[in-house]
Scaffold this active site. Structure first.
Site, short mmCIF file in Angstrom:
data_model
loop_
_atom_site.label_atom_id
_atom_site.label_comp_id
_atom_site.label_asym_id
_atom_site.label_seq_id
_atom_site.Cartn_x
_atom_site.Cartn_y
_atom_site.Cartn_z
N GLY A 173 0.80 -1.22 0.00
CA GLY A 173 0.00 0.00 0.00
C GLY A 173 0.83 1.27 0.00
O GLY A 173 1.89 1.34 -0.63
N ASP A 205 0.41 4.93 -11.38
CA ASP A 205 -0.28 6.05 -12.04
C ASP A 205 -1.71 6.18 -11.50
O ASP A 205 -2.21 7.29 -11.31
CB ASP A 205 -0.32 5.84 -13.56
CG ASP A 205 1.07 5.62 -14.14
OD1 ASP A 205 2.05 6.06 -13.51
OD2 ASP A 205 1.19 4.99 -15.20
O1 TA6 Z 1 3.63 3.41 -15.18
C1 TA6 Z 1 3.46 2.71 -16.39
C2 TA6 Z 1 3.92 3.57 -17.51
O2 TA6 Z 1 3.24 4.77 -17.38
C3 TA6 Z 1 3.71 2.98 -18.88
O3 TA6 Z 1 2.51 3.41 -19.40
C4 TA6 Z 1 4.94 3.44 -19.66
O4 TA6 Z 1 4.62 4.31 -20.66
C5 TA6 Z 1 5.93 3.88 -18.63
O5 TA6 Z 1 5.30 3.87 -17.38
C6 TA6 Z 1 6.65 5.15 -18.79
O6 TA6 Z 1 7.50 5.41 -17.69
P1 TA6 Z 1 8.75 6.36 -17.77
O7 TA6 Z 1 9.30 6.37 -16.40
O8 TA6 Z 1 9.69 5.77 -18.79
O9 TA6 Z 1 8.27 7.70 -18.22
#
Ligand code: TA6
Length: 311
Positions: A224, A251
């Site tokens: 968590g 995210d």
């Molecule tokens: O958290 C997942 C994610 O947002 C994917 O959608 C991918 O695009 C990636 O992370 C991008 O992360 P970064 O740290 O390379 O900008």
């Protein structure tokens, strides 16, 4: 209105394979492609929660066009992405259907020229000053050419415009960003350890706050969230362990925190929302989306406990 910034946007590709084996050739049983990069995932979840969201950052080339075409079909999201001559990157998540384990491959992204960066800054200044702007999220890695202090600059602009700002990044951009005093920073355990040198989440979270952030919310995977804020400290834990694809779970946690901030919810409610959304993202079949039924089921059962020593 909430603004999310994804300087290194991506076309996220998810491949599903029966079982992932090193040095072997694999038959892909399912492919999905959608706009990604952290701020775009955050925007999608915010929109699903009923918020109007504007997205900015860079998009360019054929991949950028494909990303924008798909974005145009998503409700409640306004595209304010700035142009870049290079092509938007792709990221590939390979999901092992047998175990649910995911292997992620992220391209570096297009080189951003100084003039493109300057044009982006002008448009960002205008966006954060728009009437009704409730919060800004700055998310993800920086593409080549963007200065390492970029987030610090964007945080200072948002604060000058009196708009609350959340930062979710790693490494040196995180270190400099924290020093610019964002309202909230959301590192995961690795990012927190890299920032503070401590692998002890409680201590590291407090240390990160002393470095400048008004509130630090550490995401600890299946354990968590751990939050240290000016109003107190809390642990928020999901009611059960969920299995699945964790891509985008962080995210969704950011979207939970940000929506709660925009709605002026107390911290424990924001944290419960963030934990439930995060777990509901892990169980969703497509990376970066959440399962609405799981979210509704988990939300009232997230355990949020206050800590004796707060900020
Ligand atoms: O958290 C997942 C994610 O947002 C994917 O959608 C991918 O695009 C990636 O992370 C991008 O992360 P970064 O740290 O390379 O900008």
């Amino acid at each position: 209105m909430i603004l999310t910034v994804t300087l290194n946007a991506a076309l996220d590709i998810t491949y599903r394979v029966p079982a992932l084996t090193p040095h072997a050739s694999h038959r892909v049983t399912e492919v999905t492609e959608r706009p990604g990069g952290k701020g775009l995932n955050v925007a999608r979840v915010l929109a699903a929660l009923g918020h109007d969201v504007t997205v900015t950052g860079f998009a360019g080339g054929d991949t950028g066009r494909a990303l924008r075409d798909r974005l145009a079909t998503e409700p409640h999201i306004t595209d304010a992405l700035a142009p870049v001559a290079g092509a938007t990157r792709r990221t590939v998540a390979v999901v092992d259907a047998a175990t649910g384990d995911t292997t992620q491959l992220n391209e570096p992204g297009p080189a951003v020229a100084p003039a493109e960066w300057a044009a982006f800054l002008d448009s960002y200044e205008e966006l954060v000053r728009r009437d009704g702007m409730a919060a800004v999220a700055l998310c993800g890695s920086l593409p080549p050419g963007v200065p390492v202090g970029a987030y610090a600059l964007l945080i200072r602009s948002a604060r000058a415009a009196r708009v609350p700002v959340l930062l979710d990044t790693s490494g040196e951009p995180l270190r400099r960003g924290v020093a610019a005093r964002p309202d909230v920073v959301k590192p995961n355990a690795d990012e927190l350890a890299e920032l503070t040198g401590s692998h002890e989440p409680d201590r590291a979270t407090r240390d990160a706050r002393r470095r400048g952030a008004h509130a630090v919310v550490a995401s600890l995977g299946a354990d968590g969230l751990l939050a240290v804020t000016a109003d107190g400290g809390w642990r928020a834990r999901p009611p059960k362990r969920v299995r699945g694809n964790p891509t985008g779970a962080g995210d969704s946690a950011v979207a939970g925190l940000l929506s709660g901030l925009a709605e002026h919810l107390p911290w424990p409610d924001r944290l419960a929302r963030a934990v439930a959304l995060s777990a509901a993202t892990v169980v969703a079949p497509v990376a970066g989306e959440f399962d609405a039924a799981t979210y509704e089921d988990l939300l009232p059962r997230v355990a949020v406990t206050g800590q004796v020593t707060a900020a």
